[in-house]
Design a protein around this motif. Structure first.
Motif, mmCIF file in Angstrom:
data_model
loop_
_atom_site.group_PDB
_atom_site.id
_atom_site.type_symbol
_atom_site.label_atom_id
_atom_site.label_comp_id
_atom_site.label_asym_id
_atom_site.label_seq_id
_atom_site.Cartn_x
_atom_site.Cartn_y
_atom_site.Cartn_z
ATOM 1 N N GLY A 1 0.959 -1.095 -0.063
ATOM 2 C CA GLY A 1 0.021 0.164 0.013
ATOM 3 C C GLY A 1 0.878 1.182 0.003
ATOM 4 N N ASP A 2 2.116 1.148 -0.111
ATOM 5 C CA ASP A 2 2.888 2.577 0.143
ATOM 6 C C ASP A 2 2.696 3.098 -1.396
ATOM 7 N N TYR A 3 2.838 4.636 -1.241
ATOM 8 C CA TYR A 3 2.494 5.465 -2.339
ATOM 9 C C TYR A 3 3.581 5.238 -3.475
ATOM 10 N N PHE A 4 4.552 4.800 -3.037
ATOM 11 C CA PHE A 4 5.765 4.608 -4.356
ATOM 12 C C PHE A 4 6.066 3.143 -4.418
ATOM 13 N N LEU A 5 6.475 2.235 -3.309
ATOM 14 C CA LEU A 5 6.744 1.066 -3.378
ATOM 15 C C LEU A 5 5.674 0.031 -4.084
ATOM 16 N N GLN A 6 4.753 0.548 -3.737
ATOM 17 C CA GLN A 6 3.517 -0.629 -4.436
ATOM 18 C C GLN A 6 3.400 -0.436 -5.704
ATOM 19 N N HIS A 7 3.622 0.497 -6.249
ATOM 20 C CA HIS A 7 3.705 0.605 -7.689
ATOM 21 C C HIS A 7 5.133 -0.025 -8.164
ATOM 22 N N LEU A 8 6.329 0.016 -7.566
ATOM 23 C CA LEU A 8 7.600 -0.495 -7.980
ATOM 24 C C LEU A 8 7.355 -2.070 -7.993
ATOM 25 N N ARG A 9 6.335 -2.541 -7.057
ATOM 26 C CA ARG A 9 6.266 -4.031 -7.164
ATOM 27 C C ARG A 9 5.079 -4.547 -8.117
ATOM 28 N N ASP A 10 4.265 -3.759 -8.388
ATOM 29 C CA ASP A 10 3.206 -4.030 -9.418
ATOM 30 C C ASP A 10 3.486 -3.730 -10.837
ATOM 31 N N THR A 11 4.498 -2.943 -11.170
ATOM 32 C CA THR A 11 4.723 -2.614 -12.506
ATOM 33 C C THR A 11 6.117 -3.071 -12.832
ATOM 34 N N ALA A 12 6.553 -2.987 -14.339
ATOM 35 C CA ALA A 12 7.919 -3.371 -14.628
ATOM 36 C C ALA A 12 8.350 -1.968 -15.289
ATOM 37 N N SER A 13 8.050 -0.929 -14.868
ATOM 38 C CA SER A 13 8.581 0.352 -15.436
ATOM 39 C C SER A 13 9.907 0.481 -15.205
ATOM 40 N N PHE A 14 10.689 1.366 -16.068
ATOM 41 C CA PHE A 14 12.095 1.610 -15.865
ATOM 42 C C PHE A 14 12.194 2.237 -14.835
ATOM 43 N N ASP A 15 13.479 2.047 -13.976
ATOM 44 C CA ASP A 15 13.746 2.792 -13.141
ATOM 45 C C ASP A 15 15.128 2.734 -12.756
ATOM 46 N N ILE A 16 15.639 3.873 -12.449
ATOM 47 C CA ILE A 16 17.153 4.009 -12.272
ATOM 48 C C ILE A 16 17.774 2.977 -11.367
ATOM 49 N N ARG A 17 16.861 2.549 -10.258
ATOM 50 C CA ARG A 17 17.390 2.146 -8.986
ATOM 51 C C ARG A 17 17.495 0.601 -9.425
ATOM 52 N N SER A 18 16.834 0.027 -10.237
ATOM 53 C CA SER A 18 16.729 -1.265 -10.753
ATOM 54 C C SER A 18 18.065 -2.189 -10.332
ATOM 55 N N HIS A 19 18.887 -1.557 -11.327
ATOM 56 C CA HIS A 19 20.352 -2.288 -11.218
ATOM 57 C C HIS A 19 21.048 -2.200 -9.725
ATOM 58 N N TYR A 20 20.865 -1.149 -9.368
ATOM 59 C CA TYR A 20 21.585 -0.819 -8.165
ATOM 60 C C TYR A 20 20.859 -1.996 -7.144
ATOM 61 N N VAL A 21 19.665 -1.922 -6.946
ATOM 62 C CA VAL A 21 18.970 -3.137 -6.144
ATOM 63 C C VAL A 21 19.324 -4.520 -6.453
ATOM 64 N N SER A 22 19.352 -4.804 -7.971
ATOM 65 C CA SER A 22 19.812 -6.186 -8.218
ATOM 66 C C SER A 22 21.352 -6.404 -7.677
ATOM 67 N N PHE A 23 22.179 -5.562 -7.835
ATOM 68 C CA PHE A 23 23.401 -5.591 -7.516
ATOM 69 C C PHE A 23 23.674 -5.836 -6.027
ATOM 70 N N LEU A 24 23.118 -5.105 -5.139
ATOM 71 C CA LEU A 24 23.037 -5.321 -3.883
ATOM 72 C C LEU A 24 22.490 -6.429 -3.157
ATOM 73 N N ALA A 25 21.349 -6.747 -3.880
ATOM 74 C CA ALA A 25 20.566 -8.304 -3.436
ATOM 75 C C ALA A 25 21.510 -9.333 -3.990
ATOM 76 N N LEU A 26 22.177 -9.557 -4.952
ATOM 77 C CA LEU A 26 23.143 -10.448 -5.264
ATOM 78 C C LEU A 26 24.145 -10.622 -4.269
#
Length: 519
Positions: free
Chosen positions: A51-76
């Protein structure tokens, strides 16, 4: 590279890196990481931020986001319990690599000088560091965000470019773009400008050596970015995208007329001084070649202002051209450092030059220790301030899906409390349609009129409304369940619809009672 040279240069870079952290501190959990780290936590724990105003969209959509690779790198490479240490270590490494890149870049600008590489970081990371560029941009970060590795890779790309190592420069630009696409695109353009001016017959034969690695790493992102944002006009409540988002939320990055006047004075002085010095006798041609890039960036800012704020071409805003001034100010700083280093050498013996290369970074480190220590979030220190204490209580004693409303200046809430926000200020979708949704909700909650003139910073205006209780607890389809406020904001205590359930020396946590609209 000989072992002796590696030891000396890397050692000097470590001294400058330590001095940087002593003087500027280290940040974790707030600032731009309020956008980055919660997205990482949601990757690890999908049930968070429902229900977060920002992160709910991040989870439900596959839109381009400059944080995506950063998140993937740290998650790895990282885990939740070690995240603070990983971010700190990567910040240190990126800064060290960036300082070393500055040394290499300056050595290619002034190849006959022994002293210049060892004084160059003094100019770029200390003397001309704090906002000597335009648009609220810096050449180095004291936190690990997507721009931190991108800046280090960018400096190496320009250093290799000075030595006409086009393949290495292209790979470094591609890496920079992978972490921060816009920054990588700017670097690509800076490289083309430099080689076009310095080696007009060379760059055409070598340009594909840049484009291949850049497109391999960033081609999909470029296509997704084009599809997701495009350049079509978008309106919201009768306002254009440039009005309601660029000028309303991101003016400090995009709108030149909103930049502090002293930034123009500092950047103009830096560029003018660099041009005057490189016109002197005995300055190497490679050093003068960078003046073309610096001049092009400066002229581009004038054109950007004319096209966006005079001619009204809002699509040009999305190029965010003022961000390129970080490379122009770095280049100008190194032009000054090159001339200054060469002038000093004319008065020093060879033996004294050897010793002073270590004396200068050591003096910088010593001077940094006299500066008032900034408020920092070192990984070996558990945050014990009242705000962190309240965030820990919220994390442990409130429902995971409960919506919170906090002061928009509280950028540590999302990471430390790990709870969804009704609306916030830090994390915002740049896409026109989603930006419009944020604009409506933010304006509704903090009761900011659509005709509000951009004279006061938006975050200051919203924070003042929150402290005075002149807000609503609803958006169009959601309601806050809890409010976190300061004890000094007594207006909240007067509300019969809010129940205080926890308080400490500085903060009070309120539970919203049924039917509450505002305090």
């Amino acid at each position: 590279m000989s072992f002796s040279r590696f030891f000396q240069w890397s050692g000097a870079a470590w001294i400058y890196t330590l001095a940087f952290f002593v003087g500027n501190g280290y940040q974790f959990g707030g600032g731009d990481q309020a956008e980055h780290l919660p997205a990482l936590l949601q990757r690890w724990y999908p049930s968070l931020y429902s229900g977060d105003y920002f992160l709910q969209h991040l989870r439900d959509t596959a839109s381009f986001d400059i944080r995506s690779h950063y998140v993937s790198f740290l998650a790895l490479i990282a885990q939740d319990h070690s995240l603070a240490w990983w971010c700190f270590g990567l910040t240190v490494i990126c800064l060290w690599l960036g300082v070393w890149a500055v040394m290499e870049w300056s050595a290619r600008m002034m190849p006959t000088s022994l002293l210049t590489p060892f004084v160059a970081p003094l100019f770029t990371h200390f003397l001309f560091f704090h906002y000597w560029s335009l648009g609220d941009n810096l050449i180095a970060e004291n936190a690990f965000v997507s721009g931190t590795p991108a800046l280090a890779a960018g400096l190496w790309s320009l250093a290799w470019l000075s030595g006409v190592k086009v393949v290495q420069a292209g790979i470094a630009m591609a890496v920079a773009g992978w972490f921060h696409l816009l920054l990588g695109l700017h670097l690509l353009l800076m490289g083309i400008i430099y080689l076009f001016l310095a080696r007009p017959l060379f760059w055409k034969r070598k340009i594909f050596l840049w484009l291949i690695p850049f497109l391999l790493l960033n081609g999909f992102d470029l296509w997704t970015l084009y599809q997701d944002r495009g350049f079509s006009a978008n309106t919201c409540e009768g306002l254009s995208y440039g009005d309601y988002f660029i000028r309303y939320r991101l003016a400090h990055h995009f709108v030149i007329s909103s930049f502090p006047f002293n930034h123009f004075l500092k950047f103009g002085f830096l560029v003018a001084m660099a041009f005057v010095l490189v016109l002197g006798p005995g300055v190497p041609l490679v050093l003068r070649n960078w003046s073309g890039m610096v001049g092009t960036v400066t002229a581009g800012c004038v054109a950007y202002y004319g096209l966006t704020e005079v001619a009204g071409l809002e699509a040009i805003f999305r190029t965010q051209w003022p961000k390129t001034t970080i490379w122009a100010s770095a280049g100008a700083s190194l032009m000054i450092a090159g001339v200054a280093g060469k002038m000093c050498e004319d008065f020093l013996s060879y033996r004294l030059r050897i010793w002073i290369r270590w004396i200068i970074p050591s003096l910088v480190l010593g001077a940094a220790t006299f500066k008032e220590p900034p408020e920092s979030c070192w990984p070996w220190e558990k945050q014990k301030d009242p705000l962190s204490e309240m965030h820990r209580f919220i994390r442990l004693h409130t429902p995971q899906d409960a919506l919170f409303l906090v002061d928009p200046t509280n950028d540590r809430f999302s990471y430390e409390a790990r709870r969804p926000l009704l609306i916030g200020y830090r994390a915002v979708w740049p896409q026109p349609t989603r930006a419009c949704s944020w604009f409506k909700d933010f304006s509704t909650v903090f009761r900011i009129p659509y005709s509000w003139p951009v004279k006061e910073k938006l975050i200051d205006r919203a924070s003042r409304a929150f402290r005075e209780g002149k807000i609503t607890l609803y958006t169009q389809d959601r309601q806050a369940a809890y409010v976190l406020a300061r004890r000094t904001d007594d207006v909240w205590r007067a509300s019969e619809r809010l129940k205080a359930i926890m308080e400490n020396s500085q903060y009070v946590l309120y539970e919203v009672q049924s039917g509450a609209d505002r305090p």
